[in-house]
Design an enzyme around this catalytic site. Structure first.
Site, PDB file in Angstrom:
ATOM      1  N   ASP A  50      -2.323  -8.203   0.794  1.00 25.47           N
ATOM      2  CA  ASP A  50      -1.182  -8.268  -0.118  1.00 25.47           C
ATOM      3  C   ASP A  50      -0.969  -9.689  -0.625  1.00 25.47           C
ATOM      4  O   ASP A  50      -0.684  -9.897  -1.807  1.00 25.47           O
ATOM      5  CB  ASP A  50       0.082  -7.763   0.594  1.00 25.47           C
ATOM      6  CG  ASP A  50      -0.024  -6.302   0.967  1.00 25.47           C
ATOM      7  OD1 ASP A  50       0.593  -5.478   0.289  1.00 25.47           O
ATOM      8  OD2 ASP A  50      -0.764  -5.983   1.918  1.00 25.47           O
ATOM      9  N   HIS A  60       0.149   0.606   9.934  1.00 25.20           N
ATOM     10  CA  HIS A  60      -1.141   1.078   9.435  1.00 25.20           C
ATOM     11  C   HIS A  60      -2.021   1.532  10.582  1.00 25.20           C
ATOM     12  O   HIS A  60      -3.199   1.777  10.410  1.00 25.20           O
ATOM     13  CB  HIS A  60      -1.883  -0.014   8.676  1.00 25.20           C
ATOM     14  CG  HIS A  60      -1.066  -0.652   7.618  1.00 25.20           C
ATOM     15  ND1 HIS A  60      -0.243  -1.720   7.882  1.00 25.20           N
ATOM     16  CD2 HIS A  60      -0.926  -0.361   6.314  1.00 25.20           C
ATOM     17  CE1 HIS A  60       0.371  -2.069   6.752  1.00 25.20           C
ATOM     18  NE2 HIS A  60      -0.016  -1.266   5.804  1.00 25.20           N
ATOM     19  N   GLY A  98       0.819  -1.206   0.000  1.00 22.34           N
ATOM     20  CA  GLY A  98       0.000   0.000   0.000  1.00 22.34           C
ATOM     21  C   GLY A  98       0.852   1.255   0.000  1.00 22.34           C
ATOM     22  O   GLY A  98       2.025   1.225   0.365  1.00 22.34           O
ATOM     23  N   SER A  99       0.241   2.370  -0.409  1.00 22.37           N
ATOM     24  CA  SER A  99       0.913   3.660  -0.288  1.00 22.37           C
ATOM     25  C   SER A  99       0.792   4.157   1.150  1.00 22.37           C
ATOM     26  O   SER A  99       0.044   3.607   1.957  1.00 22.37           O
ATOM     27  CB  SER A  99       0.275   4.678  -1.232  1.00 22.37           C
ATOM     28  OG  SER A  99       0.508   4.330  -2.562  1.00 22.37           O
ATOM     29  N   GLY A 100       1.513   5.218   1.441  1.00 27.46           N
ATOM     30  CA  GLY A 100       1.436   5.797   2.774  1.00 27.46           C
ATOM     31  C   GLY A 100       2.614   5.423   3.653  1.00 27.46           C
ATOM     32  O   GLY A 100       2.650   5.776   4.831  1.00 27.46           O
ATOM     33  N   HIS A 101       3.586   4.710   3.075  1.00 32.18           N
ATOM     34  CA  HIS A 101       4.757   4.310   3.858  1.00 32.18           C
ATOM     35  C   HIS A 101       6.040   4.840   3.240  1.00 32.18           C
ATOM     36  O   HIS A 101       7.119   4.357   3.537  1.00 32.18           O
ATOM     37  CB  HIS A 101       4.833   2.786   3.942  1.00 32.18           C
ATOM     38  CG  HIS A 101       3.559   2.159   4.347  1.00 32.18           C
ATOM     39  ND1 HIS A 101       2.956   2.475   5.526  1.00 32.18           N
ATOM     40  CD2 HIS A 101       2.743   1.269   3.736  1.00 32.18           C
ATOM     41  CE1 HIS A 101       1.825   1.795   5.633  1.00 32.18           C
ATOM     42  NE2 HIS A 101       1.669   1.062   4.546  1.00 32.18           N
TER      43      HIS A 101
END
Ligand SMILES: Nc1ncnc2c1ncn2[C@@H]1O[C@H](COP(=O)(O)OP(=O)(O)O)[C@@H](O)[C@H]1O
Ligand SMILES: Nc1ncnc2c1ncn2[C@@H]1O[C@H](COP(=O)(O)OP(=O)(O)O)[C@@H](O)[C@H]1O
Ligand SMILES: [Mg+2]
Ligand SMILES: [Mg+2]
Ligand SMILES: [Mg+2]
Ligand SMILES: [Mg+2]
Lengths: 213, 333, 333, 213
Positions: free
Chosen positions: B113, B220, B57-60
């Site tokens: 994932d 998350h 995911g994005s955001g990391h």
């Protein structure tokens, strides 16, 4: 059983339109459920997926039901990601197959659509009832639907059993410890929270019910 | 509270980020023409090299796309915020970087994932391309069973080891073995002092009482092991190191790599104060730090907090972590 | 609100940070035995090279100590939070890195820094060591007169240019000229969405209404040009670029280096969305981006916000910015 | 003038002890003033400096006044940094010089101590009255002190003039635009705020006054 109870493309398109609205309206509700025991994105995931469906709906509405739902499923699969993407993606990709390329289905076919769709979620996620997932809404719902049909209930009444059992199933996740998905790592801390996927599944079924003639 | 973020339409953040990324780092990467969610090294496919594909995911950020480049990953597959990418880009990444030696998928162990990447691997298999997977499971407190644990900042060391093995000419089995060895020797644990803000809602992902911290929280925002008042840095590090060392005991003479990672809003001052304590603890035990990184390597957007990652090294892992690489967010000469 | 910081005694933050820093990056730097506020490259003094000394208050990490290493600065002089270092470490840095070719002081233009570094230079002069100074004055909105302007993230490009010149063997006058040229061609402007927290008080440095942003704010929280509600990233960048381009017009064919810098708590997602807009604007004007950096380079601890820096390049400046360096927070191969 | 008005080391040590207390008590007040028009650290700077003085006070108290104040000044200069470090550092480094290595001073010498100390701040910062700095408190204060001595006021009364004029001088910075220091870049936005350095200077002078016999 319900041979004259025919559901045409308009019905399905109306349902999808309502799902598009639902995904926006309940976005923050589903996301809130996911914040408690997951990563707080379930509602956003659904809204991303159904926004993509909305963008293409007019175009896809020209297709037969099998193709139409495959495209809906592929959109969810490809735009959403996470757990909801492959799970609901599989659901819709399979959902249209019993329609066999037609523009309408009878009630038997309608039942089979849910049967293959729910089974494909089970196959994809390998979850069984009691693991605090969407399967807790869908499997008991489908079973109740099947039983109602066997018992000879009228189509809409039979589907009402699906809806009720799905809602009960979603509620039944509240006291559970999760065995699948992100919430599984929370142990006892997941207890007391409704599973977001079970909640969205039950809401989906309710949407199908509400549009039934 | 209003979100303190600089974005446009929240539904466009990932696309605009990727666009900005390939504009800024155009010497290193490009985005696939047929798939906007796959960022590929300008050098890929590299002749006779196993393709190294990372993602999630994005955001990391800088995970994952920040580590695409020479000597590191060949491609990153990019999902929505906190959400795994879908199967198609996972598959497209394979098509883009495979050089005939197969590819490896490396990502953190999250159910979403796994489902998506596995579907990508099935699609590649249908094309006759072998794709192996190693899941990173470094977050010590996320489960008793190692294979059920989440992947957090340990990604960096596991990816680096595998990528170096590939760069050194290892075949797919060797690359996989390197990743597995690095993962087996890597432990992480974090602490969050605030939640990240989700662009779509403009709100924190989870509520946290002012002044609270959560020890063991995931990147998350997944709940951790204990919530309590924010404590002095040394006390926090002591607790984290207790958990890590209980899970992976270290002895005098052992060598390690250390990553003190910012989850986003925690400044380098604080991280170095934390690193100091980690280093003191290791020093007391006679453990030698071979390599240390301090900074934002695997973040959760604007979350305040940090994590500690320790990888126990042997000669092979030392060589792999020291191997040169050149990417926008990690360069080793 | 409680401060979301991981520190111990707030009066020890700088000492503990430096201790942690030299522990983490011991292959690159050491701290002077006789002065705990001077971080020196392990390679310094470098034979026949002008000594490059950077410095200023703490709280802007990786500025300044993060850029000490091969091909970049020889030493950083470190002050208290937001406060210039005192004269003695400025002088001790000279003693430590001078290789007989003199030294250059490079720092942002703040009255306190000027007083202290000037005293350090006087002390060095008494020892017969020539020390020149170039003040960075890149913050466009901080004054009409360029020489009165503050130095912000433009430090990075100005320091880099001067350090490369020194590394290439330039004498003190040439190094000074390179720094002056880089500074004359560098403009920055920032926006703050929150205040940094001061460890000593546990409070924000300044009050900002929730949801407000301040365009043009300095990296110590000095007031900017306009306070208003937070706007979309593209609108914010448009305003910043208007100011920068009004001050330093660019024409089609010009080449630039760009730094989109996080002030601390603004994630890479947002920074890349901002970079995208900067790049679009430059593209429209036919300006070519030779080199771009996106990330936390000159921060204000946990402040949310970002700044844009543009340096107009000629062949010499391109060569200097491209020159290899190896430091814990900037490595160019 | 005041030849029998002798100030011994105990007086000065008591003043320094009070300044140590003041730096802690007024830390957040000075810092607050600096937040408005500077970088919010003036109070912290002073507290860092006087904490260092406190640590060494017992040791340094054994020295003569000239050496004692040089050490106080060096501590401020070396531990504080910023503007306050060199400015107050110069002040105290010079302050003891008229004592000429003795352990006590007469009132004439006491006056000279302030004269050289204030002049050294002016020399270091190159500020003049009206630029919204500590000079706005110190210069008018010193001038008023000088005048009061010339007019033959008793020692404590004469120093009271210093105190009053310094306080007025600090207040006089409120309507000013700054011409020196960080606040200089604020233009009109500095108007309405008291200069933190002028405020701390006035408070220092008041501390000297309060301990006078
Ligand atoms: N293996 C699985 N089988 C069935 N449903 C699952 C499974 N794993 C997760 N889910 C469902 O997915 C939901 C979470 O979806 P979502 O938040 O969109 O994805 P993610 O967990 O990747 O963020 C859970 O609430 C659960 O109902
Ligand atoms: N050139 C100067 N001459 C005299 N006083 C000055 C000068 N520059 C700054 N000051 C004083 O210093 C004060 C600020 O001190 P401080 O906050 O400790 O340092 P900094 O500005 O470096 O953060 C100002 O309020 C002002 O009174
Ligand atoms: Mg989720
Ligand atoms: Mg998710
Ligand atoms: Mg200061
Ligand atoms: Mg100040």
């Amino acid at each position: 059983m319900g041979q004259d109870y025919v559901l045409n493309k308009d019905y399905f398109i109306d349902v999808i339109k309502d799902l598009i609205v639902l995904a926006e309206e309940k976005r923050d509700y589903f996301t809130g459920l996911d914040s408690a025991i997951g990563d707080g994105d379930h509602g956003i995931n659904l809204s991303i997926g159904f926004r993509e469906v909305e963008k293409n709906l007019e175009e896809w509405a020209k297709e037969d039901l099998t193709t139409f739902f495959r495209k809906v499923g592929m959109a969810l699969l490809s735009k959403v990601g996470g757990s909801a993407g492959p799970l609901y993606g599989s659901f819709f990709m399979k959902f249209g197959t019993p329609a066999n390329g037609k523009d309408e289905v009878n009630f038997q076919e309608f039942y089979e659509m849910f049967k293959v769709a729910v089974e494909s979620i089970e196959a994809r996620g390998k979850a069984v009832v009691g693991e605090k997932t969407m399967v807790d809404a869908l499997r008991p719902g489908l079973d109740a639907f099947e039983k109602a049909i066997e018992e000879g209930l009228a189509p809409k009444e039979a589907f009402n059993k699906f809806k009720e059992a799905a809602n009960e199933g979603a509620d039944s996740t509240i006291p559970l410890v999760a065995k699948k998905g992100r919430a599984m790592r929370l142990g006892e801390r997941a207890v007391g929270h409704k599973d977001p996927g079970a909640a969205s599944s039950a809401a989906f079924i309710e949407t199908f019910y509400n549009k039934l003639p | 509270m209003t979100m303190k973020r600089l974005i446009n339409d929240p539904y466009d953040v990932v696309e605009e980020m990727i666009d900005g990324y390939v504009r800024a780092h155009k010497d290193y990467v490009k985005v696939l023409e047929n798939d906007g969610r796959v960022v590929v090294s300008k050098k890929a496919p590299v002749k006779d090299k196993v393709g190294v594909i990372i993602g999630g995911g994005s955001g990391h950020e800088p995970l994952f796309l920040g580590y695409v480049g020479e000597g590191f990953a060949d491609a990153a597959v990019i999902g929505n915020i906190n959400t795994s990418p879908s199967p198609e880009p996972c598959y497209n990444a394979v098509k883009a970087v495979d050089a005939g030696k197969g590819c490896i998928y490396l990502y953190g162990n999250y159910a979403g994932d796994v489902m998506n990447f596995d579907m990508g691997a099935e699609m590649a298999a249908a094309d006759g391309i072998r794709v192996e997977t190693v899941l990173v499971t470094d977050d010590v407190v996320s489960s008793e069973n190692i294979e059920d644990r989440r992947g957090v900042a340990g990604d960096v060391f596991v990816f680096k080891a595998a990528a170096a093995k590939a760069d050194l000419g290892g075949d797919l089995d060797e690359v996989k073995a390197a990743a597995e060895k690095a993962n087996a020797n890597t432990r992480s644990m974090g602490v969050a002092l605030s939640s990240a803000t989700l662009p779509a809602t403009g709100k924190p992902i989870f509520e946290m009482e002012d002044g609270d911290m959560e020890i063991g929280m995931g990147i998350h925002g997944e709940p951790g092991v204990r919530r309590g008042k924010i404590e002095p840095a040394d006390k926090v590090i002591d607790q984290i190191m207790d958990h890590i060392l209980a899970d992976m005991p270290l002895e005098s003479g052992d060598e390690v790599a250390v990553l003190v990672n910012s989850l986003g809003a925690t400044p380098l001052i604080d991280l170095h104060i934390c690193y100091r304590r980690v280093d003191q603890i290791l020093e007391e035990k006679g453990v030698k730090v071979h390599r240390a990184y301090v900074g934002p390597f695997a973040t959760s957007m604007d979350m305040a907090g940090m994590s500690v990652t320790i990888t126990k090294l042997d000669d092979e892992l030392k060589q792999l972590l020291d191997h040169p690489c050149d990417t926008p967010y990690l360069t080793i000469k």
